[in-house]
Design a protein around this motif. Structure first.
Motif, PDB file in Angstrom:
ATOM      1  N   THR A 105      17.531  27.867  -5.805  1.00  0.00           N
ATOM      2  CA  THR A 105      17.409  26.440  -5.537  1.00  0.00           C
ATOM      3  C   THR A 105      16.385  25.827  -6.479  1.00  0.00           C
ATOM      4  N   VAL A 106      15.281  26.544  -6.655  1.00  0.00           N
ATOM      5  CA  VAL A 106      14.223  26.091  -7.550  1.00  0.00           C
ATOM      6  C   VAL A 106      13.543  27.300  -8.174  1.00  0.00           C
ATOM      7  N   VAL A 107      13.147  27.154  -9.435  1.00  0.00           N
ATOM      8  CA  VAL A 107      12.411  28.190 -10.154  1.00  0.00           C
ATOM      9  C   VAL A 107      10.982  27.699 -10.373  1.00  0.00           C
ATOM     10  N   ILE A 163      13.775  30.223  -3.418  1.00  0.00           N
ATOM     11  CA  ILE A 163      12.708  30.059  -4.413  1.00  0.00           C
ATOM     12  C   ILE A 163      12.625  31.321  -5.265  1.00  0.00           C
ATOM     13  N   VAL A 164      12.675  31.147  -6.584  1.00  0.00           N
ATOM     14  CA  VAL A 164      12.504  32.269  -7.508  1.00  0.00           C
ATOM     15  C   VAL A 164      11.282  31.987  -8.381  1.00  0.00           C
ATOM     16  N   GLU A 202      18.998  32.128 -15.927  1.00  0.00           N
ATOM     17  CA  GLU A 202      19.635  33.257 -15.233  1.00  0.00           C
ATOM     18  C   GLU A 202      19.396  33.162 -13.722  1.00  0.00           C
ATOM     19  N   ALA A 203      18.180  32.760 -13.344  1.00  0.00           N
ATOM     20  CA  ALA A 203      17.859  32.629 -11.921  1.00  0.00           C
ATOM     21  C   ALA A 203      18.699  31.535 -11.274  1.00  0.00           C
ATOM     22  N   TYR A 204      18.870  30.414 -11.979  1.00  0.00           N
ATOM     23  CA  TYR A 204      19.694  29.332 -11.438  1.00  0.00           C
ATOM     24  C   TYR A 204      21.157  29.749 -11.332  1.00  0.00           C
ATOM     25  N   GLU A 205      21.640  30.469 -12.335  1.00  0.00           N
ATOM     26  CA  GLU A 205      23.018  30.940 -12.299  1.00  0.00           C
ATOM     27  C   GLU A 205      23.234  31.920 -11.136  1.00  0.00           C
TER      28      GLU A 205
END
Length: 218
Positions: free
Chosen positions: A174-176, A109-110, A167-170
């Motif tokens: 898993t989920v932002v 989780i971000v 950027e977080a997904y790259e």
């Protein structure tokens, strides 16, 4: 179903109305109360005092008297809800609903947080909700997004939010999740992963679910 909102920013009214429309809720069934003074008082004193907790709960219970559910959209005032021992209707903290929705997804989780002052409380909240269900919880400070927001450059602010989510997904998220309600409009601009979670949608889902559970509909 009649839903009331307690806001501390007038701009959040539109954000939650848009989320409600997406869920098929009618504008005439929504009631908004904006109490910027409560948030300003916390900012002045640096703490959510007992008096401010009591004032917050007084407003929440007053809204509950004419509603099927109440949503508190300000995370700063959120801890006050714990003081209400018996809720006459579901009283939902938007920030808790968001963290719980992220915990349901699990994995990495971000959380994108623009306001530096909200970072620590956001970390605690998401970690508390995630428990052992998530592989990790990371709160990323996107200060450049906050600068654009305060400057009133809405389009650039939303574009920067979406870019940070990509950027977080790259990087393997898993989920932002978007820590602030006003970030919600950026969700549709994200291209690299699943649609980010936002607190307006999460709170409305939680409110309708709890209302249905109480009513025995589902």
């Amino acid at each position: 179903m009649r839903i009331s909102f307690l806001h501390t920013m007038d701009g959040n009214r539109q954000v939650f109305e848009q989320a409600a429309e997406t869920l098929g809720l009618l504008a005439e069934d929504l009631h908004h109360e904006v109490r910027a003074d409560l948030r300003e008082a916390v900012d002045r004193t640096g703490a959510l005092s007992d008096e401010l907790r009591a004032q917050t709960n007084q407003r929440l219970l007053a809204l509950a008297a004419g509603s099927d559910a109440v949503i508190l959209t300000c995370g700063t005032l959120g801890p006050a809800v714990a003081d209400i021992n018996s809720q006459p209707v579901p009283i939902v903290r938007a920030d808790v609903a968001l963290a719980a929705a992220a915990a349901e997804v699990g994995g990495r989780i971000v959380v994108l947080c623009a306001a530096e002052s909200a970072i620590e409380s956001t970390k605690r909240l998401f970690a508390e909700q995630a428990g052992n269900s998530a592989e990790s919880v990371e709160v990323v400070h996107v200060g450049h997004v906050w600068a654009l927001f305060k400057a009133g450059d809405v389009q650039a602010c939303l574009a920067a939010t979406a870019s940070s989510a990509d950027e977080a997904y790259e990087a393997g998220a898993t989920v932002v999740a978007f820590a602030h309600p006003w970030m919600a409009a950026a969700a549709g601009l994200v291209q690299k992963g699943r649609r980010p979670l936002d607190s307006p949608s999460a709170a409305l889902h939680a409110a309708t679910r709890r209302f249905n559970e109480r009513s025995g509909h589902a």
